[in-house]
Design an enzyme around this catalytic site. Structure first.
Site, short mmCIF file in Angstrom:
data_model
loop_
_atom_site.label_atom_id
_atom_site.label_comp_id
_atom_site.label_asym_id
_atom_site.label_seq_id
_atom_site.Cartn_x
_atom_site.Cartn_y
_atom_site.Cartn_z
N GLY A 47 -22.41 -68.12 -38.23
CA GLY A 47 -21.80 -67.38 -37.04
C GLY A 47 -22.78 -67.08 -35.84
O GLY A 47 -22.49 -66.65 -34.87
N ARG A 105 -13.18 -50.42 -20.32
CA ARG A 105 -12.22 -49.31 -20.80
C ARG A 105 -13.16 -48.38 -21.41
O ARG A 105 -12.54 -47.07 -21.38
CB ARG A 105 -11.14 -49.72 -21.42
CG ARG A 105 -9.98 -50.36 -20.53
CD ARG A 105 -8.92 -50.87 -21.68
NE ARG A 105 -9.31 -51.99 -22.39
CZ ARG A 105 -8.49 -53.03 -22.95
NH1 ARG A 105 -7.01 -52.31 -23.25
NH2 ARG A 105 -8.50 -54.00 -23.89
N GLN A 106 -14.36 -48.61 -21.64
CA GLN A 106 -15.18 -47.50 -22.51
C GLN A 106 -16.28 -46.96 -21.41
O GLN A 106 -17.34 -47.25 -21.71
CB GLN A 106 -15.59 -48.17 -23.75
CG GLN A 106 -14.66 -48.37 -24.81
CD GLN A 106 -15.36 -48.98 -26.06
OE1 GLN A 106 -16.00 -48.20 -26.75
NE2 GLN A 106 -14.92 -50.09 -26.53
N HIS A 139 -12.04 -52.19 -14.37
CA HIS A 139 -11.14 -51.27 -14.82
C HIS A 139 -11.60 -49.81 -14.21
O HIS A 139 -10.71 -49.19 -14.01
CB HIS A 139 -11.32 -51.13 -16.29
CG HIS A 139 -10.16 -50.16 -16.70
ND1 HIS A 139 -8.89 -50.32 -16.55
CD2 HIS A 139 -10.41 -48.99 -17.59
CE1 HIS A 139 -8.17 -49.48 -17.36
NE2 HIS A 139 -9.05 -48.74 -17.89
N LYS A 204 3.69 -41.43 -16.39
CA LYS A 204 3.78 -41.47 -17.80
C LYS A 204 3.23 -40.25 -18.38
O LYS A 204 2.13 -39.95 -18.08
CB LYS A 204 3.47 -42.73 -18.41
CG LYS A 204 2.04 -43.41 -18.05
CD LYS A 204 1.66 -44.54 -18.73
CE LYS A 204 0.38 -44.86 -18.58
NZ LYS A 204 -0.01 -46.27 -19.01
N ASP A 234 -2.28 -55.42 -21.68
CA ASP A 234 -2.77 -55.67 -22.84
C ASP A 234 -1.75 -56.02 -23.85
O ASP A 234 -1.36 -57.29 -23.99
CB ASP A 234 -3.60 -54.41 -23.61
CG ASP A 234 -4.55 -54.84 -24.81
OD1 ASP A 234 -4.18 -55.72 -25.42
OD2 ASP A 234 -5.36 -54.24 -25.14
N THR A 235 -1.09 -55.09 -24.50
CA THR A 235 0.26 -55.43 -25.25
C THR A 235 1.53 -55.48 -24.61
O THR A 235 2.69 -55.57 -25.04
CB THR A 235 0.35 -54.47 -26.20
OG1 THR A 235 0.42 -52.85 -25.86
CG2 THR A 235 -0.96 -54.43 -27.46
N ALA A 236 1.44 -55.14 -23.10
CA ALA A 236 2.65 -55.10 -22.38
C ALA A 236 3.68 -54.12 -22.72
O ALA A 236 4.76 -54.07 -22.03
CB ALA A 236 3.11 -56.49 -22.42
#
Length: 341
Positions: A47, A105-106, A139, A204, A234-236
């Site tokens: 790897g 995002r972090q 972001h 929200k 991301d996951t929508a």
């Protein structure tokens, strides 16, 4: 001021189609062959990543095109190792072109004993010898402050504004720009200003991470064509639920404009089965076959913008000029005129 060294492009494996398109457009702009620098970026059996650059880059102005998208760790290591190879080969300057900046995002400590991984990544990039960063729609804008080197953060909103004007030219009076949460209001407002449209917000509230308990629409969306604007999908889950809430509040139809199509897990299936008429993504992250095959997902190219930004950096001219319609418009006009978008 005359430029003595040449710009050269090199790419990792994260988004080769985007890198090759930038290369072709640079050849067109400069009138000289601008192929990607010949190199091999491969993995050993365990790897480990290995890089070998086959061309002389001594004294050249190098641009590494490599988003740090999924798999984020592998793509980040490719970027770092390519930068180290170029630095040890005496390149005059190394610019990392990171269309999608992973780990963004972090950007802060959300609770005790957690890292600020975006800052760690910034330290790793500068430590590898990178002297400038070119990215799109961070972001969190404050990530620019994590670096002690120049960071040019491009925006997708000028591209989206041109697309909206082309796609909805006869219905602009019905457009309503929507932020899917309070934190994204500044981004949505930027697009709303460019197309002279009103702004609405979907508020929200979460009972716990990953679950959205309640959504409330702030603003009158009745009979409006709603355009949800966000920096990533991301996951929508949030996106599809926001679209349904807007329709429930009387919206005529719902579309979405998202800068980075992360599209993890069930995202494509959710979007395909959702009430959204269209989801527009950029190609900062290489779209999968599932994304390309989805009937209500469309891709707008970022190569024209990145190409011009790279040329401006090389020439030492303004990158922020690309935020203006009068500068960016001519770059994209031919694409819309040809019907390729």
């Amino acid at each position: 001021m005359p430029t003595l060294n040449e710009p050269k492009l090199i790419a990792g494996n994260a988004n080769l189609p985007l890198a090759k398109t930038i290369s072709r457009r640079m050849s067109l702009h400069r009138g000289v062959d601008q192929d990607l620098v010949s190199a091999r970026v491969e993995r050993f059996n365990d790897g480990e990543i290995f890089v070998e650059v086959y061309e002389n880059v001594r004294g050249e102005d190098m641009f590494i095109i490599q988003p740090t998208s999924n798999p984020a760790n592998d793509n980040l290591m490719e970027l770092l190792i390519i930068a180290d190879a170029l630095r040890r080969s005496s390149a005059s300057r190394i610019t990392a072109v990171i269309p999608y900046f992973g780990y963004a995002r972090q950007d802060r400590r959300t609770k005790a004993r957690t890292p600020i991984s975006a800052k760690l990544v910034a330290n790793m990039l500068t430590g590898a010898g990178i002297e400038r960063i070119l990215t799109m729609d961070l972001h969190a804008a404050q990530i620019q402050g994590f670096f002690d080197i120049p960071v040019d953060n491009l925006y997708a909103s000028p591209i989206f504004a041109l697309d909206v004007k082309a796609q909805f030219k006869d219905r602009m009076d019905d457009i309503m720009v929507v932020s899917p949460d309070v934190g994204g209001v500044a981004r949505a407002r930027e697009l709303a200003k460019r197309i002279n449209a009103p702004l609405s917000i979907v508020d929200k509230r979460r009972e716990k991470p990953g679950e959205i308990a309640e959504m409330t629409v702030i603003g009158d969306v009745k009979d409006k064509i709603c355009l949800i604007v966000d920096d990533m999908c991301d996951t929508a889950g949030t996106l599809c639920k926001a679209a349904q809430v807007l329709l429930d509040n009387g919206a005529q139809e719902v579309h979405a404009y998202i800068s980075h199509g992360v599209m993890s897990g069930p995202a494509v299936e959710r979007v395909t089965n959702s009430v959204m008429k269209s989801l527009v993504l950029t190609d900062t992250i290489q779209p999968t076959q599932a994304i390309l095959g989805a009937p209500n997902i469309r891709i707008v190219p970022t190569a024209p913008l990145f190409t011009q930004a790279i040329l401006n950096i090389w020439h030492g001219t303004s990158v922020s000029s690309l935020f203006e319609d009068k500068t960016l418009g001519p770059i994209y006009e031919s694409l819309y005129a040809s019907g390729s978008l």
